[in-house]
Structures are given as structure tokens and as C-alpha cells.
Design a protein around this motif. Sequence first.
Motif: not given
Length: 255
Positions: A16-25, A27-33, A109-113
Motif C-alpha cells: 500500500g505504501l508503495r502505491e501511495l508513493i508512486v501516486q503521490a510522486a 518522479q520517485f521509484q521504489v527500487t528496493g523493498e 496521501r496529501h501529507e505524504l505527498a
Amino acid sequence: MYKVLLVEDETVIRQGLRELIVQAAPQFQVTGEASSGAEALDFLRCEVPDVLITDIRMREMDGLTLVSKARDMYPELLMMIISGYGEFEYARRAMQYGVLNYLLKPIERHELALCIQKIQLLLDRRYGISTLPITELSGKEEHAGGDTRKIIRDVKEHIKQHPDGDLRLQTIAGLVNLNPTYLSQLFKNETGTNYSEYIVQARMERAKWLLINTGLKIYDVARLSGHQSPKHFMLVFKQQVGSTAGEYRDRFSIS
């Protein structure tokens, strides 16, 4: 594209966090988990992400230990903590390690963005992509180091300059790039006064100054000192000062 290492031991939450990050930004890519601090350290020994985002409570190694070890490995690594725990001590230790943000679950989502936007600005400046000052996004890079006295000075100065503005704790916490729970406790520890009580006092002092130094109508004094209701202002003024606003003006006016 900026690389993110995401550390969370619950698979569903991590996804869920990965999806939030992708949606919010984008230009950021989760390259490692990683599902643990130890697993994250193994990743860090092989690759260097631009940002580390980690939970606090995990098996094998907690997030604060991970942050400490990651800071030793990469002093300039930008880090963010996402946790279900809002205890002051967790946040205080996180700030000591130079963590940029301490967000509480469930994440908005807004706070994370907003947090990622500030991180992007820091990275853009680091790599010469942007020349905008850090304060363009109301975040102050030096706050990451935990300069608590400066943080409180900045907060108090903002309150003084904007008594009629939005002084909600969540809003001010965003201005200084801190978690609201952490800022509230920090403010109380540094000033000996609750944040909400300080706001009431600051607005009342502004009202007194306006009454003494201007000829403004009472309802304008109320509005300019941050009181939305003139009736409520007059009630609070009488309770705190011991006289009505008009009586106070007659007694102390310099005109």
C-alpha cells in the motif's frame, strides 16, 4: 528518477505504501523493498538509494536502529519514518538521527505527498537541478538536525506575525516539517506552555496592542487578532483581562 528503499515488515502495508508513493510522486521509484532492518542493511551494502522510508517496530531490528546504522553508512542519506506509534521519545530519537519526517499511520496521501515534495526539492538542489531556496516549501533543512530551540523560535515568530492566520497545530507542524504530536510535545518542553494556550495568549496580546494603539472597531480588533466571532472575543477578553475591551481601551489608550 529518485530511488526509494521501502522498509516495512507487513507485506500488505508495504504494498500500500508503495502505491501511495508512486501516486503521490511519479518522479520517485521504489527500487528496493525490505521486510526487516537486517534485510534493509543488506540492500544498503550493495546499493545507495536517494531516500530511505522505514517503519519503526519490526522483527530482528527496529527502524530507529536501522536509521542509526544507515546514517553511519551514508551521512547524506535522506530518511523518513512511517509508524503507528506517536510516542514523543520515538520522534525525538528519530530527529536526533536526522530523519526528515515522522509520519503516523494511517498515512494521508496529501501529507505524504507534501513530505516527498520537500524531499524532492532537497534532492533537486543537491544534484543542481533546482536553485529554489528550501524555504519555498516552508521546510527548513537545518530542522532535520533537531535544533529544537530554533524550531520553537520560528514557530513563535510565525505566530507573532500571523495571529489572524491558520495557527492549527497540524498547519504549523507542516511549516516546520515536523509531526504534529512531536511539535506539540516539543513546544511544551521548551516553553512550559501548551501550544493551544500559547495561541490564546498571543492573540490576546495582539488584541490588547490593537486596542491601545489604534482606533479600530472592536469587531475589527477581534478579526485581526484571530478571533472569528466578536461576541466570543468579548467574552474571552472579559474572562482573561477582567474588563471589557472598551474599558481596557479607555484605561490604557495612548490617544
